[in-house]
Design a protein around this motif. Structure first.
Motif, PDB file in Angstrom:
ATOM      1  N   LEU A 134       0.946  -1.159  -0.004  1.00  0.00           N
ATOM      2  CA  LEU A 134       0.125   0.122   0.096  1.00  0.00           C
ATOM      3  C   LEU A 134       0.819   1.205   0.085  1.00  0.00           C
ATOM      4  N   ILE A 135       1.939   1.219   0.642  1.00  0.00           N
ATOM      5  CA  ILE A 135       2.998   2.343   0.650  1.00  0.00           C
ATOM      6  C   ILE A 135       3.425   2.645  -0.826  1.00  0.00           C
ATOM      7  N   LEU A 136       3.609   1.624  -1.511  1.00  0.00           N
ATOM      8  CA  LEU A 136       4.206   1.911  -2.940  1.00  0.00           C
ATOM      9  C   LEU A 136       3.032   2.345  -3.832  1.00  0.00           C
ATOM     10  N   LEU A 137       1.822   1.994  -3.500  1.00  0.00           N
ATOM     11  CA  LEU A 137       0.749   2.333  -4.416  1.00  0.00           C
ATOM     12  C   LEU A 137       0.246   3.740  -4.084  1.00  0.00           C
ATOM     13  N   ALA A 138       0.374   4.120  -2.920  1.00  0.00           N
ATOM     14  CA  ALA A 138       0.172   5.723  -2.386  1.00  0.00           C
ATOM     15  C   ALA A 138       1.309   6.389  -3.125  1.00  0.00           C
ATOM     16  N   ALA A 139       2.444   6.009  -3.014  1.00  0.00           N
ATOM     17  CA  ALA A 139       3.576   6.915  -3.619  1.00  0.00           C
ATOM     18  C   ALA A 139       3.428   6.973  -4.995  1.00  0.00           C
ATOM     19  N   VAL A 140       3.280   5.863  -5.906  1.00  0.00           N
ATOM     20  CA  VAL A 140       2.992   6.163  -7.266  1.00  0.00           C
ATOM     21  C   VAL A 140       1.865   6.678  -7.684  1.00  0.00           C
ATOM     22  N   ARG A 141       0.761   6.896  -6.851  1.00  0.00           N
ATOM     23  CA  ARG A 141      -0.388   7.715  -7.147  1.00  0.00           C
ATOM     24  C   ARG A 141      -0.025   9.218  -6.644  1.00  0.00           C
ATOM     25  N   GLY A 142       0.816   9.434  -5.667  1.00  0.00           N
ATOM     26  CA  GLY A 142       1.293  10.713  -5.249  1.00  0.00           C
ATOM     27  C   GLY A 142       0.169  11.305  -4.326  1.00  0.00           C
ATOM     28  N   ASP A 143      -0.453  10.422  -3.555  1.00  0.00           N
ATOM     29  CA  ASP A 143      -1.679  10.791  -2.680  1.00  0.00           C
ATOM     30  C   ASP A 143      -1.223  11.848  -1.682  1.00  0.00           C
ATOM     31  N   GLN A 144      -1.912  13.034  -1.601  1.00  0.00           N
ATOM     32  CA  GLN A 144      -1.704  14.134  -0.759  1.00  0.00           C
ATOM     33  C   GLN A 144      -2.940  14.746  -0.172  1.00  0.00           C
ATOM     34  N   PRO A 145      -3.263  14.399   1.249  1.00  0.00           N
ATOM     35  CA  PRO A 145      -2.768  13.752   2.187  1.00  0.00           C
ATOM     36  C   PRO A 145      -2.810  12.032   1.626  1.00  0.00           C
ATOM     37  N   GLU A 253       5.527   9.668   5.201  1.00  0.00           N
ATOM     38  CA  GLU A 253       6.949  10.088   5.812  1.00  0.00           C
ATOM     39  C   GLU A 253       7.863   9.631   4.344  1.00  0.00           C
ATOM     40  N   TRP A 254       7.848   8.559   3.964  1.00  0.00           N
ATOM     41  CA  TRP A 254       8.549   8.314   2.551  1.00  0.00           C
ATOM     42  C   TRP A 254       8.456   9.294   1.682  1.00  0.00           C
ATOM     43  N   MET A 255       7.130   9.591   1.315  1.00  0.00           N
ATOM     44  CA  MET A 255       6.900  10.522   0.223  1.00  0.00           C
ATOM     45  C   MET A 255       7.406  12.127   0.500  1.00  0.00           C
ATOM     46  N   ARG A 256       7.327  12.358   1.874  1.00  0.00           N
ATOM     47  CA  ARG A 256       7.733  13.733   2.305  1.00  0.00           C
ATOM     48  C   ARG A 256       9.465  13.733   1.970  1.00  0.00           C
ATOM     49  N   HIS A 257      10.088  12.487   2.056  1.00  0.00           N
ATOM     50  CA  HIS A 257      11.482  12.688   1.891  1.00  0.00           C
ATOM     51  C   HIS A 257      11.699  12.386   0.523  1.00  0.00           C
ATOM     52  N   GLY A 258      10.849  12.241  -0.495  1.00  0.00           N
ATOM     53  CA  GLY A 258      11.034  12.231  -1.924  1.00  0.00           C
ATOM     54  C   GLY A 258      11.462  10.522  -2.382  1.00  0.00           C
ATOM     55  N   CYS A 259      10.908   9.877  -1.377  1.00  0.00           N
ATOM     56  CA  CYS A 259      10.781   8.319  -2.042  1.00  0.00           C
ATOM     57  C   CYS A 259      12.156   8.017  -2.075  1.00  0.00           C
ATOM     58  N   PRO A 260      13.215   7.865  -1.279  1.00  0.00           N
ATOM     59  CA  PRO A 260      14.435   7.372  -1.347  1.00  0.00           C
ATOM     60  C   PRO A 260      14.105   5.764  -1.660  1.00  0.00           C
ATOM     61  N   GLU A 261      15.102   5.235  -2.560  1.00  0.00           N
ATOM     62  CA  GLU A 261      14.792   3.670  -2.759  1.00  0.00           C
ATOM     63  C   GLU A 261      15.222   2.670  -1.579  1.00  0.00           C
ATOM     64  N   ARG A 262      16.004   3.202  -0.634  1.00  0.00           N
ATOM     65  CA  ARG A 262      16.592   2.145   0.323  1.00  0.00           C
ATOM     66  C   ARG A 262      16.030   2.707   1.568  1.00  0.00           C
TER      67      ARG A 262
END
Length: 267
Positions: A134-145, A253-262
């Motif tokens: 779900l984290i990956l899917l939210a990030a690829v959609r760019g959900d805000q919030p 939190e991941w999206m706030r920091h630009g979605c770094p890979e690791r």
């Protein structure tokens, strides 16, 4: 969008314990805390039963912190990628139930389980597999919030800035709103720590090197932003809400920091 996670210790406060009389049934390890799912298959009850039968007297078993880390299950590490259309692939350490957990929220992900030297893993740990999906899917959609719906039917919406985490959770009519809020605050801290700091060293033979609480990388209380929790009024039957909060906070939190890979991002 890509994500790689690492070995993470559940780091629960009360280590595994059990006791047993000769010929009796051992006490369950959950009696002194659920450990975010890490005690579901604890070795402590079986050890207590064996020692009680061997010595003909009641035996209490309490694992040391070091034994808990060496013997206890970890969240299965994974490497995953997701495309804009919601399809993706996940390579994950072989773990019973993990493929089903991922498929429950991301049916278009291809899951490949791999045998990797390391400590035991468990799909019973908090939101294992489905949270990452779900984290990956939210990030690829760019959900805000960020809004996450858990397999149990809870919905959590999260916004984060430098000073505050704002959580809105709808998980039915809570059994106890004060307890629910405390669980959500704990889940938020756990998610922030998971994304930013936590990880344990595992050598090429799969032996864990980090055996102390300080070495796990847990986010300190002084570094944790304030967490505001709004509980949505509902007449629905109650379901687990904190796991949805855990996934939503991690995604935000991941999206706030630009979605770094690791992960962790700060170590």
């Amino acid at each position: 969008m890509r994500l790689r996670t690492t070995w993470v210790e559940p780091a629960y406060l009360e280590t595994d314990a059990s006791w047993c009389r000769p010929g009796g049934e051992p006490a369950g390890a959950l009696a002194n805390g659920g450990a975010f799912g890490a005690k579901v298959a604890s070795v402590a009850p079986a050890i207590a039963r064996r020692l009680a039968n061997e010595h003909g007297r009641a035996v209490r078993v309490l694992l040391s912190r070091e034994d808990t880390v060496r013997l206890g299950p970890k969240r299965p590490p994974l490497a995953a990628g997701v495309r804009a259309d919601g399809t993706g692939s996940v390579h994950v350490v072989r773990t019973p139930g993990i493929a089903d957990a991922i498929a429950s929220v991301a049916p278009d992900f291809e899951v490949m389980e791999l045998d990797v030297p390391g400590p035991p893993t468990s799909g019973a740990l908090r939101a294992a597999g489905w949270a990452e999906a779900l984290i990956l899917l939210a990030a690829v959609r760019g959900d805000q919030p960020v809004t996450v719906s858990s397999p149990a039917g809870a919905v959590a919406t999260v916004e984060i800035d430098d000073h505050r985490v704002r959580v809105r959770v709808d998980c039915g009519n809570p059994l106890d709103e004060v307890v629910l809020r405390s669980y959500c605050v704990g889940a938020a801290h756990m998610a922030l720590s998971w994304v930013r700091r936590e990880g344990i060293a595992v050598d090429d033979a799969g032996v864990v090197g980090d055996l102390t609480i300080r070495s796990f990388g847990i986010l300190r209380a002084a570094e944790t932003p304030e967490v505001d929790v709004e509980v949505v009024a509902s007449d629905r039957p109650p379901v687990n809400g904190s796991d949805a909060v855990f996934a939503a906070v991690a995604a935000a939190e991941w999206m706030r920091h630009g979605c770094p890979e690791r992960w962790p991002t700060d170590r």
